[in-house]
Structure formats: C-alpha cells, structure tokens
Design a protein around this motif. Sequence first.
Motif, PDB file in Angstrom:
ATOM      1  N   ASP A 204      13.867  49.518  51.987  1.00  0.00           N
ATOM      2  CA  ASP A 204      12.492  49.918  52.308  1.00  0.00           C
ATOM      3  C   ASP A 204      12.258  51.406  52.096  1.00  0.00           C
ATOM      4  OD1 ASP A 204      13.844  51.044  54.441  1.00  0.00           O
ATOM      5  OD2 ASP A 204      12.893  49.800  55.975  1.00  0.00           O
TER       6      ASP A 204
ATOM      7  N   ASP B 185      12.557  42.911  49.208  1.00  0.00           N
ATOM      8  CA  ASP B 185      12.091  44.004  50.067  1.00  0.00           C
ATOM      9  C   ASP B 185      11.069  44.855  49.317  1.00  0.00           C
ATOM     10  OD1 ASP B 185      14.711  43.920  52.071  1.00  0.00           O
ATOM     11  OD2 ASP B 185      15.216  43.605  49.964  1.00  0.00           O
TER      12      ASP B 185
ATOM     13  N   ASP C 298       6.111  38.230  56.348  1.00  0.00           N
ATOM     14  CA  ASP C 298       7.160  39.008  55.689  1.00  0.00           C
ATOM     15  C   ASP C 298       7.002  40.481  56.043  1.00  0.00           C
ATOM     16  OD1 ASP C 298       9.231  38.756  53.199  1.00  0.00           O
ATOM     17  OD2 ASP C 298       8.173  40.676  53.133  1.00  0.00           O
ATOM     18  N   PRO C 299       8.110  41.211  56.311  1.00  0.00           N
ATOM     19  CA  PRO C 299       8.010  42.634  56.678  1.00  0.00           C
ATOM     20  C   PRO C 299       7.305  43.497  55.630  1.00  0.00           C
ATOM     21  CG  PRO C 299      10.220  41.794  57.125  1.00  0.00           C
ATOM     22  CD  PRO C 299       9.502  40.727  56.367  1.00  0.00           C
TER      23      PRO C 299
END
Length: 388
Positions: free
Chosen positions: A134, A160, A290-291
Amino acid sequence: MSESTKRSTRLLRAGRNHTGWVNAPVSRASTYVFDTVQDWRDTRKRRETERLPSYGARGTDSTYALEDALVELEDGHRGFLFPTGQAAIAVTLLAFLKPGDHILLSDASYEPVRNFCKHQLADLGISHTFYPPDGNGIEALIQPNTKVLYVECPGTITYDMLDLPRISEIAKKSNLWVIADNTWGSGWLYQPLALGADVSITAITKYIGGHSDLMMGASVANERAWPALQKATYGFGQTVGADDAFMALRGVRSMPIRLHAHAASALLVAQWLESRSEIAHVFCPALPNDPGHALWKKHCHGTNGLISFELQKRYSQTQAEGVIDALALFGLGASWGGFESLVIPTDLAGTRVLTDWSQRGAVIRLHIGLEDIEDLIADLNQALNTLS
C-alpha cells in the motif's frame, strides 16, 4: 479526431500509420536500403531522436503501428516492444540503474521480478528493499543511492492498491524514476503515466494479446524517460517479429469489450465466493469491502478477470490443491488474460517478506475467462464441495 472523442473510438483507429488499411499489414523486413551515402548518414543521425526506417531491429511498419496504439492506450510519449513481459521489465530496470544503485520494490511484485532483483541486479551490485504494497512508510526507505521506485498496482495475487499520485510525488522529491508494472490494467483499466509514473510496462501476452497465442512485452515512457529507455532497448537488441506485432495490434481492438466481459463474470464469481463458508477472504479491489476499493474507484476504469480467494485456516495446502485438481473448466496454467479460465495455487508465505502469511489460509488464484458464468460457478461449487 477531436479531444472529446471517446477512448474506445480512438483505440480502434490507433496505429494505422496513415496507410489506409484498417489494420496495418504485416511488414517482415530486416535490411533497409538507401539511395546515397548521405541519406544513410542522415538517417543514422536522425534516428536517435526520430522514428525512421533504417534496420529491422529498429522497427518496421508493423512494430511502429503497435507502438503507436500502445502510446495512445497509455497516454505516453514513446513505446518499445520486447519478446516477453519479463524482458520489458529487465531492460527497463537496467536503463535506469547502475552498479551501486538501490531500488525500492513493492512486496506485491511479480515473482520473476523479485528473482531478477535478487540475482541479476544483486550480481551487478544493485541492492533492493521491499516496501508495503500500500506504499505506507515508503519515505523512510529511500536511501541516498535509491534511483528507482518500482510499482505494481494492483499487486500480484492480492491486488493491493496504492496511491500512485502521492507515491510519485514523494519519489520526484528525491529524483527517483517511477516504473510501474501495468499488466493488470493493460493501459485500459489503469494509466500509471497519467498518475505520475515515468514508465508503464505491460505483458502484451496477457489481455492485449487476449488469445493465449503470443509472447510479448512493452514499455511506454513519458518524454523525460524515453531517451534512457531507448538507449537500453537498442543496446540490448530488443525487438519483436512483425507477425506477433500484427496479432497484438488486432488484440488491442477488441480488448475493451473482452475486459468488460471478463470483469462482469469475475465480479459474479467473487460475490458468490464471498457467500461460501469455506472461504475466509476474496481478493478483488472492485469489491466494496476490499481495503483498496476507494483507490480503485478513484484511479481505475474497471476491473478484469483476476480474483484470488483464501480458504479457511482449517483447510490444509493439500486440501486446497485437491480443490484445484477437482476443477474441470479451469486449466492449471501460470498465465492469464486469454479467453480461457485458469487456476493456480500460490505461495505467499514463501514469497512475501513484510507480512507473515504462514498464519493465513491457503490462497488460490483464478482467472475468469469467457465461458458461461453458470458453468464456471457450477464447476467451482463441485470443487469446493470436495472439502466436505
């Protein structure tokens, strides 16, 4: 075409080279002859800054047409073609690194890239450090000899997302080159150059080719980066055949429609997998939970056929491989981006260095192809039922 013309319309017309043909004909050629010595000398001088016919390894009408289409797709300055995606990555990195330099590498990078840094670059005295997928905390990892920030977004297997404009701004303050693996986005779903990267690399083998029948890679650079990339590309003798360039250009034309179909089916599969008790997590940035979903909505123009899922920890790796073996419609193959559905097991515990995946469940990657969605879900259903 006017600036208001839609991307899909521009892409259908990109790379025609003003020949009149809808698709540029195949130009198989090696030697180019000149009328005079002066013509020969002038061309050799001008070709360092202009794209001129001079020798097959420097390009033909077929490769020029594909390069033009990829530049349109990526909104770049110049593009170069390579025999594989890995070749594109290797030559591009060597264009901007020298012995004693340091590269920052996403921990979600493609495994052959990790191995290239670990072996070939290390043998040249070029060191590397992994950063979280990230991008958090990346400022503290920049060293005085850091020259390249390598991005893969969305990341391999776990997809990611990182804030590329923010990361690029940090990189530019330290005079770093930002190089992005854009195979997931293929220039259509994601445009790293517009978000601050200097070079965008794509494995043409995947979605641009689209039919699992050619090998190719490409690097598209902004104006600042292209002289160094051109020097390395020609220095390492990189080029592709005219027939493969023709097939890749043909794939470009239908890619938006194919991606839309892949994405629609993949989202249905992802949502279905989320409902299964055997599944601990589904990796897909297009899913609302989802992040990276917010960044995906902000920076991407859709999704593709790739999803991964993590089984509950109570299931062993052997059981996970049993699920794979039970699948009938998913081929066990390392690539993706073609019309067919594929599956592979993964080894995140053995490849990632910044996160302890040993305490997580087994992860399986799927590529959702163009088969009927009901058939694919039925196949996944019977395979997951083997866990009972």
